[in-house]
Design a protein around this motif. Structure first.
Motif: not given
Lengths: 304, 530
Positions: B287-309
């Motif tokens: 679709n030619q829609s995917s591209r990289f550009r300057f964007l402010l970080p928005d709500k994102q997925l957490q790095i989940n390594i687990g509290r116990r780990a």
């Protein structure tokens, strides 16, 4: 005839056609018969290029030794990671002068090498010898590091204490072998001069040579016989040899001496240190074997 | 055929360029005829933020050599893990290897957390002065594997082809082969054949990392690389991102083929910290829609390594240093363990050495070798000098020049000449002039200090045949000896040398009743002859 036969064996062995090691059968008396009258020439001067060529004049000039088309080996001492003024290696300008003369005499190639004691690249560079020869930029000059593959075992049939050792092929096969040691102090041998400089063209565990150094050196020098010995005494190392390191141990003489007789050259160079030729064991043994003349009174000494 | 110049082509060019730069610098890590190496051949370590972080934590001090790592941090803050995708030579190697060995599996995304666990253990244990980074840093693994294993093996392979031709084939064949050999020697081959301890182990670790590619694309980078983990954390703030932040609903083009598996399977959102900006999804997008550009970080997925780990990793990070410190090996002197000239005191040396192998690569006499268990597993791959294999050239200062962290201090020629690596000790029961009454003093001849540390006395002895002979017997003046080891190296005896260099370094806390630990560390145990 015998030497030619020996060289043929070297060629056959090194080309891999025959696996029999070359046998050196020439007795020292035969070598003595080959020797020319011990003429020795000594000169003093600041311009080393002029000095070398004038010292060679009484011997008939370089042309008496280098014939057009010859493969020449010039063997300086490049043993140590030391600078020229520290007097542990042959002076680069002396090396350059000899190489230049050999080329002018029509040499086809001039090889300059030494099996060093310190790391070879550091020795070749810091001795000033490789830089000065590279700057001459001639295809005839080959200043290369020793190639391990070129050491050939030789049976020294008539050797007294050494009967087998490996030698560098290029040194054995040279049409003209010019030995240009630097004169310096040495703990075990007292002095290291022309005969000892031959240790730079042999293979193996050289430390073992020290067990019976004088006789071993004489035996080695029956196989490698320098056609011309030019001893660099432009500056000599008086103490802490053979590698020195301090300029306090160095004495500047601006002298060069040359002789076709390796023993005569060593004998005379000994006097520069205030010693008598008899005090150097290797000179004595070599003279006894008939490798040359050590009696200063029997030499034809020319001062230039 | 036309080649479309896309962003992906651009990335591939960068990869080739940096890999070539890496190899070039590797080749330049060598004596060049000058006393100084004029290039920053160790730059790949000096810009490694993981190396910088662990050294900073371990030494609690700032090492200016590692300043270039800020540039990589800055790059990551702007562009994310572009370092992993475009620059890292290990990553490029894995990409190319993957083309050959076709990753067959798709490992579970939960493995991703392993790299964060490793990172946590490495960082925390480095704070307690156990330096583990050398076992996991991608450049350490890469350079060590090549230096100690692959490069010498490569030389042997090539010389094993050309040397027999030279020795046994007819002259005309070697006339053809020798010029080729010379060209190879002047370009891709190292100067000479070197030999290393742990050659198989070092190369195997590197090969194992590459072989993991079979388990999935960039398996190492996704799941294990602690440097990748560190950059991932930093990249969460980066402002250059893929847009849109999700894969399209029904399109199967980018998400399944993503080399970093960066798309979350449920939410279809991209885990920006996993993306290494390879640009595949941009170029492949229908679709030619995917591209990289300057964007402010928005709500994102957490790095989940687990509290116990995470807690587990933290406990491991504290326990491992404790266990190391109660190893009795730290209380024992190691008389034959000689460190390179300029090496910091043992504690500081351990904190700084990242086991990269640069010093071993550059050592002109092939004298520096990797330790195995001599100083515990903690010291594995740290350098030691083995004089019987190669001695230390008095005027050479190369190892200190290439050390990226200052574990080996850069010494001037004068400092180097006075630096004490160890002190030689004679074994008169073997030494020829004593034991055999035969002349030798090869050690005296080679002793390079000005005013020789090895001297000799003239003696008259009765030898075994009852003959009286004059002889020179060597002896050592310890105050003059710098422990370069040339005597041990050149001793003509077979087997053990009759003179051996022994370390003068003290173990970390030899005397518990004197200096406190921190004090003794500051007064690093470098000794100089003045």
């Amino acid at each position: 005839m015998d030497r030619r036969n020996f060289l043929k064996q070297v060629a056959v062995f090194s080309s891999g056609i025959l696996l029999a090691e070359p046998v050196f059968r020439i007795t020292p008396d035969l070598l003595a018969a080959e020797a020319v009258s011990p003429i020795l020439s000594v000169g003093t001067g600041k311009d080393y290029a002029v000095l070398v060529s004038s010292v060679l004049q009484p011997l008939g000039g370089i042309a008496a030794f280098v014939k057009p088309g010859d493969h020449v080996v010039v063997k300086p001492n490049i043993g140590w990671d030391r600078r020229p003024e520290q007097a542990a290696n042959t002076h680069p300008e002396i090396v350059k002068a000899v190489v230049e003369l050999a080329i002018m005499a029509g040499a086809k190639t001039v090889q300059v090498f030494d099996r060093t004691c310190n790391e070879e690249r550091r020795c070749y560079m810091n001795s000033g010898i490789k830089p000065i020869l590279d700057a001459m930029d001639s295809r005839k000059i080959q200043c290369q590091y020793v190639d391990k593959r070129k050491f050939i075992p030789v049976t020294i049939d008539k050797g007294i204490s050494l009967n087998k050792w490996s030698f560098y092929k290029d040194a054995l096969q040279a049409d003209c072998y010019i030995n240009i040691p630097v004169a310096k102090h040495h703990g075990l041998a007292r002095l290291t001069l022309g005969l000892k400089n031959t240790m730079g063209v042999i293979g193996g565990n050289r430390g073992k040579i020290h067990g019976n150094m004088s006789q071993n050196l004489a035996d080695l020098n029956t196989v490698i016989r320098a056609d011309l010995t030019i001893i660099d005494a432009t500056r000599i190392l008086l103490r802490n040899g053979p590698q020195g390191g301090s300029l306090k141990d160095v004495k500047i003489l601006d002298k060069v001496l040359a002789s076709p007789d390796p023993v005569a050259a060593d004998a005379y160079a000994t006097t520069l240190f205030g010693l008598k030729p008899e005090q150097i064991e290797s000179t004595k043994v070599a003279a006894k074997m008939g490798l040359g003349e050590m009696d200063l009174n029997k030499m034809d000494i020319r001062m230039v | 055929m036309t080649v479309k110049f896309t962003l992906r082509t651009c990335r591939k060019l960068f990869q080739v360029l940096f890999f070539f730069l890496f190899l070039l610098l590797f080749r330049l890590t060598e004596y060049s005829g000058l006393d100084e190496i004029p290039y920053a051949v160790n730059i790949f370590f000096r810009w490694d933020p993981l190396v910088a972080a662990t050294v900073l934590l371990a030494t609690k001090s700032f090492v200016s050599l590692l300043l270039p790592s800020l540039a990589i941090i800055a790059l990551t803050i702007i562009f994310g893990r572009i370092f992993c995708g475009w620059i890292c030579p290990m990553g490029s190697l894995l990409d190319w290897a993957g083309k050959l060995i076709h990753p067959s599996l798709r490992p579970t995304p939960s493995l991703r957390s392993v790299k964060y666990i490793l990172l946590t253990i490495i960082l925390i244990s480095s704070f307690f002065e156990l330096q583990l980074v050398g076992f996991f840093d991608p450049f350490s693994i890469l350079v060590r594997g090549i230096t100690i294993g692959l490069d010498p093996a490569f030389y042997l392979l090539v010389s094993g082809f050309f040397d027999p031709i030279y020795s046994y084939a007819p002259q005309w064949i070697s006339n053809l082969s020798e010029p080729i050999y010379t060209v190879l020697k002047d370009s891709v081959l190292p100067y000479k054949q070197s030999f290393f301890l742990l050659s198989t182990l070092s190369a195997s670790i590197l090969i194992a990392v590459v072989a993991m590619e079979k388990l999935g694309k960039r398996f190492w980078c996704r799941n294990l690389c602690p440097l990748g983990a560190l950059l991932a954390i930093v990249s969460r703030f980066s402002i250059f991102r893929r847009f849109p932040g999700r894969s399209c609903r029904d399109c199967q083009h980018c998400a399944p083929s993503c080399r970093m598996d960066a798309f979350d399977p449920e939410s279809r959102r991209i885990r920006h910290e996993e993306c290494n900006l390879c640009m595949d999804c941009v170029d492949n997008c229908v679709n030619q829609s995917s591209r990289f550009r300057f964007l402010l970080p928005d709500k994102q997925l957490q790095i989940n390594i687990g509290r116990r780990a995470f807690i587990g990793a933290g406990i491991a990070g504290i326990t491992l240093p404790l266990l190391s410190q109660v190893n009795a090996g730290t209380r024992l002197p190691h008389p034959t363990l000689l460190r390179p000239p300029g090496a910091a005191g043992e504690a500081e040396f351990f904190s700084k050495c990242v086991r990269c192998g640069e010093c071993m690569k550059v050592c002109i006499q092939n004298a520096l070798q990797p330790c195995f268990m001599e100083s515990g597993y903690e010291g594995m791959f740290t350098p030691k000098l083995i004089p019987r294999l190669g001695y230390c050239e008095l005027n050479c200062t190369l190892c200190g020049q290439v050390c990226p962290t200052g574990a080996i201090n850069k010494l001037s020629q004068q400092e180097k000449k006075n630096f004490v690596i160890g002190i030689a000790v004679f074994n008169n029961a073997r030494c020829l002039p004593f034991a055999d009454h035969s002349p030798c003093i090869v050690c005296e001849e080679h002793c390079p200090t000005n005013d020789k540390a090895i001297k000799f006395k003239e003696v008259t002895v009765i030898n075994s045949q009852g003959k009286s002979i004059d002889l020179q017997q060597p002896y050592l003046i310890p105050e003059l000896c710098v422990g370069c080891g040339i005597c041990e190296n050149k001793c003509p005896l077979p087997g053990h040398s009759a003179i051996q260099v022994l370390s003068t370094r003290t173990t970390s806390e030899e005397d518990e009743y004197g200096l406190s630990k921190s004090l003794s560390k500051q007064k690093s145990q470098i000794t100089f002859h003045v």
